[in-house]
Design an enzyme around this catalytic site. Sequence first.
Site, PDB file in Angstrom:
ATOM      1  CB  THR A 195      -0.955  -0.009   1.215  1.00 43.28           C
ATOM      2  OG1 THR A 195      -1.931   1.014   1.082  1.00 43.28           O
ATOM      3  CG2 THR A 195      -0.186   0.207   2.506  1.00 43.28           C
ATOM      4  CE1 TYR A 196       3.481   1.420   4.486  1.00 46.04           C
ATOM      5  CE2 TYR A 196       5.728   0.690   4.095  1.00 46.04           C
ATOM      6  CZ  TYR A 196       4.658   0.851   4.944  1.00 46.04           C
ATOM      7  OH  TYR A 196       4.762   0.446   6.257  1.00 46.04           O
ATOM      8  CB  SER A 197       3.974   5.508  -2.730  1.00 46.90           C
ATOM      9  OG  SER A 197       4.435   6.420  -1.766  1.00 46.90           O
ATOM     10  CE  LYS A 200       4.772  -3.377   7.269  1.00 51.38           C
ATOM     11  NZ  LYS A 200       5.465  -2.470   6.328  1.00 51.38           N
TER      12      LYS A 200
END
Length: 326
Positions: free
Chosen positions: A60-62, A88
């Site tokens: 989900t990061y960026s 993750k």
Amino acid sequence: MDYIKFGGTGLEVSKICLGCMTFGEPGRGNHSWTLGEEDSRALIRQALDLGINFFDTANTYSDGSSEEIVGRAIRDFSKRDDIVLATKVSNRMRPGPNGAGLSRKAIFDEIDNSLRRLGTDYVDLYQIHRFDYTTPIEETLEALHDVVKAGKARYIGASSMYAWQFAKMLYTSRANGWTPFVSMQDHLNLLYREEEREMLPFCQDQKIAVIPWSPLARGRLTRAWDEKTVRSETDEFGKTLYKQAEDADRAIIGIVGTLAEKHGVSRAQIATAWILQKGAVTAPIIGASKANQLADAVAALSVKLTPEDVVAMEEPYVPHRVEGFK
């Protein structure tokens, strides 16, 4: 660099983990303060040169671009087998049904998407980002077991939940002969210590690796109380944290500053040294946007706090409501 066994496993990781939420294409996702690829690569290369072999990112990061940047840098700067790469699953990646969570479908879809973005055949550590209240834990745990058996992950870990939830999941995995969690990524720093009550003793007893996120309290422990940064002004999730006990927080931050002067080091080194001396902690996850921040994290391994230093920093703390994952 110092290295340590990862909980009860035979895996060896650097005692500093580089958190990769800082890396991501600006404009993708909901973090406006991330670094673009060129600046991100410079920090990843510096981390490797410092001996850091442990990198933590998330799908989900960026909006996935963190995984893309990290994957390309690792391929260019190192041998894949020398790196411990963690990502993750759980948070929303697309709108509509099955775009988030820990169902079998979501896990199977997202591991393949992460591997594609990372440009690798496997991750060393695949973590559930948050507890999923809508999916039976048996479904989640068996799916994670199958991911490991398919060779797409070497180990599995969890992050940010109540200790009773983690204990229940760990027991269920063991009872069914499924791959158990080997790590817990939880919220721990001088301004938020609620994990010391249940989670840390449980992990220590069960030989679970502990890799805390936000060990510097979103940077609050690295600067004077009234000092602001671009991230502190634009980090929407960060704005929800550290508002419960501002008087105590101000006192702790002041003591960190005093001890930094006493030891002749930075505030970041003092705060990192505090978390490193916690017996249950394996490797704090340090996010860095500047070269000196990475250097500080590694230098903290050599900072020796006295028992009196630790007591001084811990004494002002007051109990908090649980925050960071509810």
